[in-house]
Design a protein around this motif. Sequence first.
Motif, PDB file in Angstrom:
ATOM      1  N   GLU A   3       0.836  -1.195   0.000  1.00  9.27           N
ATOM      2  CA  GLU A   3       0.000   0.000   0.000  1.00  9.27           C
ATOM      3  C   GLU A   3       0.874   1.249   0.000  1.00  9.27           C
ATOM      4  O   GLU A   3       1.820   1.343   0.754  1.00  9.27           O
ATOM      5  N   LYS A   5       0.857   5.520   0.278  1.00 11.13           N
ATOM      6  CA  LYS A   5       0.087   6.614   0.854  1.00 11.13           C
ATOM      7  C   LYS A   5       0.568   7.932   0.247  1.00 11.13           C
ATOM      8  O   LYS A   5       1.739   8.079  -0.094  1.00 11.13           O
ATOM      9  N   SER A   6      -0.335   8.865   0.188  1.00 10.82           N
ATOM     10  CA  SER A   6      -0.001  10.207  -0.247  1.00 10.82           C
ATOM     11  C   SER A   6       0.152  11.070   1.003  1.00 10.82           C
ATOM     12  O   SER A   6      -0.680  11.000   1.912  1.00 10.82           O
ATOM     13  N   ILE A   7       1.218  11.868   1.040  1.00 14.44           N
ATOM     14  CA  ILE A   7       1.514  12.663   2.232  1.00 14.44           C
ATOM     15  C   ILE A   7       2.237  13.952   1.808  1.00 14.44           C
ATOM     16  O   ILE A   7       2.899  13.986   0.775  1.00 14.44           O
ATOM     17  N   TRP A  76       4.247  10.263  -2.777  1.00  8.25           N
ATOM     18  CA  TRP A  76       3.853   8.902  -2.447  1.00  8.25           C
ATOM     19  C   TRP A  76       4.904   8.277  -1.553  1.00  8.25           C
ATOM     20  O   TRP A  76       6.104   8.432  -1.787  1.00  8.25           O
TER      21      TRP A  76
END
Length: 146
Positions: A3, A5-7, A76
């Motif tokens: 997975e 994640k966008s941060i 990402w």
Amino acid sequence: MIEFKSIAPSALRTSEPFKTLMPFDMRVVELLAKSMKKDGFDYCTPIVVWKGHNNTVIDGHLRLAAALTAGIPQVWIYEKEFDSENDAIEYAIHTNTARDSHSEQEIEDQYTVLQYTRLAERTSRLGRKLRITTCLLYTSPSPRDS
């Protein structure tokens, strides 16, 4: 399942010994930042952070510096677990040195990925899903690695 994640890049943390393991030239940061301003952050190459360690960057310091320089609002990341700091250091060294030497088969594989990515960009109804699938296929171990 992997997975991503966008941060916000400002939420990521760099620290010793990771931030100085693989030094980079600020001219390269500027070139990559220019590319990111034009094309955005490439989600096929997420920044790897140590899961459970306050978003500490293990691999991707150059990409992070370029994203910050370019003013990219989101990057990402992939949160990876490590048993120890030594394991995280070994991973960082391996991922960076492995990029510098590629076999003919790996280069051929990269061209195959490029072809699928171009196909995805031309196929509007599949678009993002096909590009993500291509990235996941490319980053997954191949049967010959088993």
